[in-house]
Design a protein around this motif. Structure first.
Motif, mmCIF file in Angstrom:
data_model
loop_
_atom_site.group_PDB
_atom_site.id
_atom_site.type_symbol
_atom_site.label_atom_id
_atom_site.label_comp_id
_atom_site.label_asym_id
_atom_site.label_seq_id
_atom_site.Cartn_x
_atom_site.Cartn_y
_atom_site.Cartn_z
ATOM 1 N N LEU A 67 0.799 -1.223 0.000
ATOM 2 C CA LEU A 67 0.000 0.000 0.000
ATOM 3 C C LEU A 67 0.833 1.275 0.000
ATOM 4 C CD1 LEU A 67 -2.695 -1.033 2.650
ATOM 5 C CD2 LEU A 67 -2.778 -1.295 0.162
ATOM 6 N N GLY A 68 2.119 1.171 0.329
ATOM 7 C CA GLY A 68 2.962 2.359 0.397
ATOM 8 C C GLY A 68 3.789 2.373 1.675
ATOM 9 N N GLU A 69 3.848 3.512 2.326
ATOM 10 C CA GLU A 69 4.621 3.657 3.565
ATOM 11 C C GLU A 69 3.785 3.218 4.773
ATOM 12 O OE1 GLU A 69 7.789 4.558 3.493
ATOM 13 O OE2 GLU A 69 7.680 4.824 1.309
ATOM 14 N N GLU A 70 4.490 2.906 5.879
ATOM 15 C CA GLU A 70 3.783 2.497 7.097
ATOM 16 C C GLU A 70 4.473 3.056 8.325
ATOM 17 O OE1 GLU A 70 5.159 0.212 9.380
ATOM 18 O OE2 GLU A 70 6.832 -0.595 8.214
ATOM 19 N N VAL A 71 3.660 3.331 9.352
ATOM 20 C CA VAL A 71 4.163 3.839 10.628
ATOM 21 C C VAL A 71 3.535 3.001 11.735
ATOM 22 C CG1 VAL A 71 4.259 5.793 12.219
ATOM 23 C CG2 VAL A 71 4.416 6.191 9.739
ATOM 24 N N TYR A 72 4.384 2.340 12.519
ATOM 25 C CA TYR A 72 3.883 1.535 13.635
ATOM 26 C C TYR A 72 3.798 2.390 14.895
ATOM 27 C CZ TYR A 72 3.568 -1.934 17.340
ATOM 28 O OH TYR A 72 3.159 -2.645 18.436
ATOM 29 N N VAL A 73 2.706 2.254 15.645
ATOM 30 C CA VAL A 73 2.544 2.944 16.927
ATOM 31 C C VAL A 73 2.198 1.915 17.991
ATOM 32 C CG1 VAL A 73 1.846 5.151 15.911
ATOM 33 C CG2 VAL A 73 0.103 3.441 16.432
ATOM 34 N N ASP A 74 2.600 2.195 19.232
ATOM 35 C CA ASP A 74 2.351 1.232 20.307
ATOM 36 C C ASP A 74 1.144 1.598 21.159
ATOM 37 O OD1 ASP A 74 3.321 3.403 21.657
ATOM 38 O OD2 ASP A 74 5.148 2.421 22.390
ATOM 39 N N ASP A 75 0.417 2.637 20.765
ATOM 40 C CA ASP A 75 -0.773 3.063 21.491
ATOM 41 C C ASP A 75 -1.936 3.144 20.491
ATOM 42 O OD1 ASP A 75 -2.827 4.396 22.815
ATOM 43 O OD2 ASP A 75 -1.464 5.722 23.905
ATOM 44 N N GLU A 76 -2.968 2.345 20.728
ATOM 45 C CA GLU A 76 -4.076 2.268 19.773
ATOM 46 C C GLU A 76 -4.811 3.594 19.606
ATOM 47 O OE1 GLU A 76 -7.978 -0.532 18.753
ATOM 48 O OE2 GLU A 76 -6.894 -0.788 20.649
ATOM 49 N N SER A 77 -4.736 4.476 20.592
ATOM 50 C CA SER A 77 -5.442 5.753 20.482
ATOM 51 C C SER A 77 -4.946 6.571 19.291
ATOM 52 C CB SER A 77 -5.276 6.567 21.769
ATOM 53 O OG SER A 77 -3.930 6.956 21.971
ATOM 54 N N TYR A 78 -3.710 6.303 18.853
ATOM 55 C CA TYR A 78 -3.181 7.024 17.698
ATOM 56 C C TYR A 78 -3.922 6.668 16.405
ATOM 57 C CZ TYR A 78 0.840 8.675 20.393
ATOM 58 O OH TYR A 78 1.652 9.305 21.319
ATOM 59 N N LEU A 79 -4.603 5.524 16.394
ATOM 60 C CA LEU A 79 -5.315 5.125 15.179
ATOM 61 C C LEU A 79 -6.471 6.063 14.873
ATOM 62 C CD1 LEU A 79 -4.715 2.632 13.308
ATOM 63 C CD2 LEU A 79 -3.538 2.623 15.505
ATOM 64 N N ASP A 80 -7.207 6.500 15.910
ATOM 65 C CA ASP A 80 -8.288 7.458 15.693
ATOM 66 C C ASP A 80 -7.725 8.799 15.227
ATOM 67 O OD1 ASP A 80 -10.258 5.649 16.395
ATOM 68 O OD2 ASP A 80 -10.230 6.218 18.509
ATOM 69 N N MET A 81 -6.565 9.170 15.771
ATOM 70 C CA MET A 81 -5.924 10.411 15.332
ATOM 71 C C MET A 81 -5.498 10.304 13.865
ATOM 72 S SD MET A 81 -3.468 11.143 18.622
ATOM 73 C CE MET A 81 -4.041 10.764 20.285
ATOM 74 N N ALA A 82 -4.951 9.149 13.497
ATOM 75 C CA ALA A 82 -4.518 8.944 12.118
ATOM 76 C C ALA A 82 -5.708 8.945 11.164
ATOM 77 C CB ALA A 82 -3.761 7.623 12.001
ATOM 78 N N THR A 83 -6.834 8.430 11.630
ATOM 79 C CA THR A 83 -8.046 8.451 10.801
ATOM 80 C C THR A 83 -8.407 9.879 10.436
ATOM 81 O OG1 THR A 83 -8.876 6.432 11.854
ATOM 82 C CG2 THR A 83 -10.480 7.815 10.705
ATOM 83 N N ALA A 84 -8.293 10.787 11.411
ATOM 84 C CA ALA A 84 -8.649 12.187 11.186
ATOM 85 C C ALA A 84 -7.619 12.930 10.354
ATOM 86 C CB ALA A 84 -8.836 12.895 12.530
ATOM 87 N N LEU A 85 -6.340 12.584 10.519
ATOM 88 C CA LEU A 85 -5.278 13.348 9.853
ATOM 89 C C LEU A 85 -4.927 12.772 8.484
ATOM 90 C CD1 LEU A 85 -3.390 15.761 10.193
ATOM 91 C CD2 LEU A 85 -1.702 14.193 11.194
ATOM 92 N N SER A 86 -4.402 11.560 8.448
ATOM 93 C CA SER A 86 -3.970 10.981 7.173
ATOM 94 C C SER A 86 -5.066 10.174 6.486
ATOM 95 C CB SER A 86 -2.737 10.099 7.390
ATOM 96 O OG SER A 86 -2.999 9.082 8.352
ATOM 97 N N GLY A 87 -5.937 9.531 7.266
ATOM 98 C CA GLY A 87 -7.017 8.747 6.664
ATOM 99 C C GLY A 87 -7.996 9.611 5.894
ATOM 100 N N SER A 88 -8.473 10.671 6.543
ATOM 101 C CA SER A 88 -9.390 11.613 5.887
ATOM 102 C C SER A 88 -8.642 12.700 5.131
ATOM 103 C CB SER A 88 -10.304 12.267 6.934
ATOM 104 O OG SER A 88 -11.116 11.313 7.581
#
Length: 280
Positions: free
Chosen positions: A155-176
């Motif tokens: 799919l391209g580049e990837e960034v691993y995070v150790d805190d699941e709360s970052y996924l909602d943040m990523a949805t708002a920033l890079s996902g949308s």
């Protein structure tokens, strides 16, 4: 990479197709190692003919021999999918979810399966130019983590995070995020047409301006404010335009838009959690 097990893609929509295409394009899987399952017969036939993968309409059948199960369904249908696959995932398989707002705990409980990766890609992933933020449950082992990275590499580049709360943040920033960029592009193109350019020329000017600006930032790696200052002469045209944008609240509007997307993502997750069937 063909020693890896079969992959089942539950929900072969735009992102599901992007994963299938990426895996095949990069030679990570063969068509016969990929099973695509969804409710739409015509869509399944299209995917099967286009990529030569197994196209079926039974989720349980699709996951039966899978080492990786990718959930790429709409958030509105996730409860139904989890209920359908409850207890059906092979013990050693990895579940890989790209469903926005759905937590690892919800997926694990809904499927009765512990090894879960949650990821948030964005639409440029469809051409292998995406960015994906991801995390995993404690039950995911090193081999499964390698499988996850294999999928993400398509799919391209990837960034691993150790805190699941970052996924909602990523949805708002890079996902949308692509939606914000496309709206900005649309506004600039329309402004060019208003000035007198043909739409074709306006689109070409805007597209290359944005592409070149991104590449320039990537090469220089200076703070965006420094790069902005390079093109802003005192009392010049850029200064006049930037003054108007600041006065109109452009910067604040972007910040508030991203925050609104984040809040909505959190709300969706909470709403679905409260609607989970009791047996899940």
């Amino acid at each position: 990479m063909n020693e890896y097990p079969n992959i089942a893609v539950i929900g072969p929509g735009a992102m599901g197709e992007a994963i299938i295409a990426g895996l095949l394009r990069n030679g990570l899987k063969t068509p016969k190692q990929i099973y695509a399952s969804g409710p739409l017969i015509d869509r399944g036939k299209e995917i099967g003919e286009r990529y030569g993968v197994h196209s079926i309409h039974d989720n349980k059948e699709a996951v039966k021999s899978a080492g990786v199960v990718i959930l790429s369904v709409k958030p509105q249908t996730i409860n139904q999918v989890l209920a359908d696959l409850h207890g059906c995932i092979p013990q050693d398989a990895l579940v890989f979810s790209i469903v926005a707002g759905v937590t690892i705990e919800m997926i694990s409980r809904g499927l009765a399966h512990d090894a879960v990766v949650r990821a948030m890609p964005n639409t440029p992933a469809q051409i292998g130019e995406g960015i994906t933020v991801w995390t995993d449950s404690a039950a995911v082992n090193d081999r499964q983590r390698e499988l996850a990275r294999m999928v993400l590499s398509a799919l391209g580049e990837e960034v691993y995070v150790d805190d699941e709360s970052y996924l909602d943040m990523a949805t708002a920033l890079s996902g949308s995020g692509p939606a914000y960029v496309f709206l900005f592009m649309e506004a600039m193109i329309d402004a060019g047409v208003h000035l007198g350019f043909s739409r074709r020329i306006s689109e070409e000017l805007v597209m290359q301006t944005i592409r070149g600006s991104v590449n320039y930032f990537d090469k220089k790696r200076h703070h965006p404010a420094e790069l902005r200052n390079e093109v802003t002469s005192p009392a010049g045209t850029s200064a006049a335009a930037l003054y108007y944008l600041e006065k109109a609240g452009f910067r604040t509007a972007i910040s508030r838009a991203v925050w609104a997307a984040y809040e909505r993502c959190v709300e969706l997750g909470k709403g679905r959690n409260s609607q989970m069937p009791e047996n899940m």
